[in-house]
Design an enzyme around this catalytic site. Structure first.
Site, PDB file in Angstrom:
ATOM      1  N   ASP A   1       0.854  -1.190   0.000  1.00  0.00           N
ATOM      2  CA  ASP A   1       0.000   0.000   0.000  1.00  0.00           C
ATOM      3  C   ASP A   1       0.887   1.235   0.000  1.00  0.00           C
ATOM      4  O   ASP A   1       1.988   1.229   0.561  1.00  0.00           O
ATOM      5  CB  ASP A   1      -0.910   0.026   1.222  1.00  0.00           C
ATOM      6  CG  ASP A   1      -1.911  -1.130   1.228  1.00  0.00           C
ATOM      7  OD1 ASP A   1      -2.411  -1.468   0.140  1.00  0.00           O
ATOM      8  OD2 ASP A   1      -2.184  -1.668   2.305  1.00  0.00           O
TER       9      ASP A   1
ATOM     10  N   ASP B   1      -7.143  -1.332  -4.398  1.00  0.00           N
ATOM     11  CA  ASP B   1      -8.170  -0.998  -3.404  1.00  0.00           C
ATOM     12  C   ASP B   1      -9.124   0.059  -3.949  1.00  0.00           C
ATOM     13  O   ASP B   1     -10.338   0.003  -3.726  1.00  0.00           O
ATOM     14  CB  ASP B   1      -7.522  -0.473  -2.120  1.00  0.00           C
ATOM     15  CG  ASP B   1      -6.687  -1.522  -1.414  1.00  0.00           C
ATOM     16  OD1 ASP B   1      -6.997  -2.723  -1.555  1.00  0.00           O
ATOM     17  OD2 ASP B   1      -5.730  -1.150  -0.723  1.00  0.00           O
TER      18      ASP B   1
END
Length: 220
Positions: free
Chosen positions: A151, A185
């Site tokens: 991420d 995401d």
């Protein structure tokens, strides 16, 4: 939307997602942060569990973290096959473009994070105190199915102490938006958001076709 266009969309999202992750993994140490704007940062973190860093083992105490991680990865793979079947079926039924677009986004995002979970453990060494190497001679940081999701996108739009009059969290320091996420995401969240907020448009044609079929069967 045709299968060809949906496939192209999925491939483009996958490409952007994986290029960004590989770049971060091979140029940042874990925990590194680069401020682009006050409200946008590149912050390298790795997610070993579900959304918000939650792990299955947090809820099922008798399962080890490694077993829980394997179960989560396998579940994701099964879910991807289900989403893929949903996409192909929707295209064959000539469902609305909105529905097919949303499903394609969700599938692309799911595939992007699965690549991390399945392969990154063997493709890279760890990022603790160092910049990771792609295909290191000494081997990766873990085995297949035990990779961590990369991420990097962080949007801390506001930070401060909440007013005391707010129940339960009043007086606490709070950051909006705290979670760090990735392109995959974003694709999943956007797809789900479309299904929620444009529900009638997404499923309109499907419902109309079903009604016509039912009417035709009753007439027979």
């Amino acid at each position: 939307m045709t299968l060809k266009k949906a496939t192209l969309l999925i491939l483009v999202i996958l490409l952007i997602d994986q290029i960004s992750k590989v770049y971060i993994k091979t140029h940042f140490e874990l925990g590194d942060k680069k401020i682009i704007f006050d409200w946008f940062q590149i912050a390298f973190v790795e997610n070993d569990g579900m959304a918000w860093g939650t792990k299955i083992s947090d809820f099922v105490s008798f399962i080890s973290d490694r077993t829980a991680k394997l179960c989560l990865t396998l579940f994701r793979i099964v879910a991807v096959f289900g989403i893929g079947y949903w996409l192909i079926t929707s295209i064959k039924k000539q469902s609305s473009k909105t529905l097919i677009f949303a499903i394609a986004l969700i599938l692309a995002g799911a595939l992007g994070n699965i690549i991390d979970s399945v392969f990154y453990g063997v493709l890279f060494n760890d990022s603790y105190g160092q910049v990771a190497t792609f295909l290191p001679e000494a081997g990766g940081y873990d085995s297949v199915f035990h990779g961590k999701v990369v991420d990097m996108l962080h949007f801390p739009m506001w930070s401060g102490v909440l007013p005391n009059w707010i129940p339960f969290v009043g007086g606490d320091y709070f950051t909006f938006f705290e979670p760090v996420f990735n392109v995959a995401d974003m694709a999943i969240s956007t797809g789900i958001g479309i299904l929620i907020f444009f529900n009638k448009r997404a499923f309109k044609e499907v419902e109309e076709v079903d009604i016509l079929k039912e009417t035709h069967e009753e007439n027979l």
